[in-house]
Design a protein around this motif. Sequence first.
Motif, PDB file in Angstrom:
ATOM      1  N   ARG A  71     -25.492  37.988  39.410  1.00 18.42           N
ATOM      2  CA  ARG A  71     -24.432  36.980  39.317  1.00 18.42           C
ATOM      3  C   ARG A  71     -24.871  35.782  40.155  1.00 18.42           C
ATOM      4  N   PRO A  72     -25.667  34.888  39.587  1.00 22.09           N
ATOM      5  CA  PRO A  72     -26.279  33.820  40.374  1.00 22.09           C
ATOM      6  C   PRO A  72     -25.317  32.713  40.797  1.00 22.09           C
ATOM      7  N   GLY A  73     -24.142  32.638  40.217  1.00 23.97           N
ATOM      8  CA  GLY A  73     -23.184  31.624  40.641  1.00 23.97           C
ATOM      9  C   GLY A  73     -23.121  30.435  39.708  1.00 23.97           C
ATOM     10  N   LEU A  74     -22.361  29.413  40.160  1.00 28.22           N
ATOM     11  CA  LEU A  74     -22.071  28.257  39.305  1.00 28.22           C
ATOM     12  C   LEU A  74     -23.295  27.398  39.033  1.00 28.22           C
ATOM     13  N   GLY A 124     -18.676  41.251  28.439  1.00 21.50           N
ATOM     14  CA  GLY A 124     -18.567  40.358  29.576  1.00 21.50           C
ATOM     15  C   GLY A 124     -19.225  39.020  29.301  1.00 21.50           C
ATOM     16  N   ALA A 125     -19.516  38.274  30.361  1.00 21.81           N
ATOM     17  CA  ALA A 125     -20.125  36.950  30.216  1.00 21.81           C
ATOM     18  C   ALA A 125     -21.484  37.034  29.522  1.00 21.81           C
ATOM     19  N   ALA A 126     -22.282  38.016  29.911  1.00 21.82           N
ATOM     20  CA  ALA A 126     -23.613  38.159  29.299  1.00 21.82           C
ATOM     21  C   ALA A 126     -23.501  38.405  27.800  1.00 21.82           C
ATOM     22  N   THR A 163     -16.444  31.881  32.134  1.00 24.90           N
ATOM     23  CA  THR A 163     -17.320  32.352  33.213  1.00 24.90           C
ATOM     24  C   THR A 163     -17.216  31.447  34.433  1.00 24.90           C
ATOM     25  N   ALA A 164     -17.091  30.128  34.201  1.00 26.45           N
ATOM     26  CA  ALA A 164     -16.965  29.192  35.317  1.00 26.45           C
ATOM     27  C   ALA A 164     -15.666  29.438  36.087  1.00 26.45           C
ATOM     28  N   VAL A 165     -14.586  29.682  35.361  1.00 25.08           N
ATOM     29  CA  VAL A 165     -13.297  29.965  36.017  1.00 25.08           C
ATOM     30  C   VAL A 165     -13.387  31.241  36.845  1.00 25.08           C
ATOM     31  N   GLN A 166     -14.102  32.256  36.331  1.00 28.64           N
ATOM     32  CA  GLN A 166     -14.236  33.512  37.058  1.00 28.64           C
ATOM     33  C   GLN A 166     -15.141  33.400  38.275  1.00 28.64           C
ATOM     34  N   SER A 167     -16.005  32.379  38.282  1.00 24.97           N
ATOM     35  CA  SER A 167     -17.019  32.280  39.335  1.00 24.97           C
ATOM     36  C   SER A 167     -16.677  31.272  40.424  1.00 24.97           C
ATOM     37  N   PRO A 224     -10.793  26.265  40.144  1.00 21.71           N
ATOM     38  CA  PRO A 224     -10.536  25.477  38.932  1.00 21.71           C
ATOM     39  C   PRO A 224     -11.247  24.133  38.930  1.00 21.71           C
ATOM     40  N   ALA A 225     -11.308  23.472  40.086  1.00 25.86           N
ATOM     41  CA  ALA A 225     -11.995  22.179  40.154  1.00 25.86           C
ATOM     42  C   ALA A 225     -13.484  22.339  39.873  1.00 25.86           C
ATOM     43  N   GLU A 226     -14.091  23.386  40.448  1.00 27.58           N
ATOM     44  CA  GLU A 226     -15.514  23.627  40.202  1.00 27.58           C
ATOM     45  C   GLU A 226     -15.768  23.972  38.741  1.00 27.58           C
ATOM     46  N   ALA A 227     -14.864  24.758  38.158  1.00 29.48           N
ATOM     47  CA  ALA A 227     -15.014  25.105  36.746  1.00 29.48           C
ATOM     48  C   ALA A 227     -14.913  23.862  35.871  1.00 29.48           C
ATOM     49  N   GLY A 228     -13.976  22.971  36.190  1.00 29.90           N
ATOM     50  CA  GLY A 228     -13.854  21.735  35.430  1.00 29.90           C
ATOM     51  C   GLY A 228     -15.098  20.880  35.536  1.00 29.90           C
TER      52      GLY A 228
END
Length: 418
Positions: free
Chosen positions: A111-114, A178-180, A48-52, A55-59
């Motif tokens: 979809r509230p975001g990261l 999905g993510a949910a 979900t982090a990668v989709q939102s 890559p740096a933010e997901a990491g």
Amino acid sequence: MTTVTPSSVAPHAPERPAYRDGNVLRWLGAYTASMVGDNVYFLSLSWTAVQSGTPAEAGLVTAVSAVPRTLLLLGGGVIADRFGPRRVVIGSDAVRCAAVLAVAAVLVAARPGLWLLGALALVFGTVDAVFMPAVGALPARITTHSQLARVQGLRGMATRFANVAGAPLGGLGIALGGAAGAFALAGLLIAVSVPLLASLRVRDAAPDDAPGAGRATARRQLRDGLRYIRGHRVLAPLMVVIALGDLGFVGPLNVGLTLLADERGWGASGVGWVLAGFGSGAAAAALVLAVRGGVPHAGRVMAAGVLAGSVAIGALAHAPGLPAAVGIALLVGLLTGFSGGLCGALLQTRSDPAYLGRVSAVASLVSLGVAPLSMPLSAAAIGAWGTGPVFLVSAAVCGLGGVVLLCFRDLRRAELPR
């Protein structure tokens, strides 16, 4: 002195193997469900982090949980000893379940975001800081000391199963809902553990009799626990063995293996085969320990396993081909899995139950502190000198743990209850 509540294990109950004990099997079911849920959660979080985001933010999101877990882990050990491990594990799983299900509900509507994923990771890491020591302390309260080696084997089998089953289940949840849906699946799996844990019969140390309890502050209890470990003739050197094992083993397996496969042209499938060999060996070791239980001369057997396993780790980088590497990896898994199970059993049986949460916290902190350090060091060293020399150095570090085992007489002569 230990006070046994009416719901606790009967003191004169006939001895039975842990794998036939309903109390242990309920714990095993709870532990397995919780660990599978953890694996589904981590896959869902990273996907979900990668989709939102980038890559740096997901990491960053996936790494957030490591900070509170590392900083609060020793305090979590104090909490486990003060309030009892079953109560702490139930509370931790309830909080983790509620947090994941809440995020799943939010994701259904928006979809509230990261920021939401980061908050969830922060909650998970904070709760893990009390969950991990309590999980380590609970087995000693649900069975006799003579069965703790078998319990370690059962725990190892459950961990391997969770690692294998978690990713496909998480992928299925993402594909269907999905993510949910994936987060909801993780929450429901964790929720399964709560009623099973509530049904356990446990031996609880009376608060007035537990060392460091009563009116002692948390800081004093922490100091008492650290002093207890430092002065213990088995536990203190065993912590050194754990640190050396993780420093020498984690880097080569997680980073070095990928670079070795790339260097040899084995590809991603080759990495999968080698990891499958390792996992099969570790599962076999856990099965042997679960069925057989303790072994005579546990300290010496553990030292032999560590030394032989270190030789196998060094040989992995010099395997002539993929089939040989898979065979060596299977041997590494078998040897390190068996010696690791004995290490866990010695921690359980040699610790005063009143200190077991703090002992588990220190052991976990040693592993968590060493593992992140070893991976970038291994990658940098392989870039400079290649896989062969780095695997040999890693093997030497692991082997040093076996030397420590042999050098400390009380640890070398340690036996498990039979």
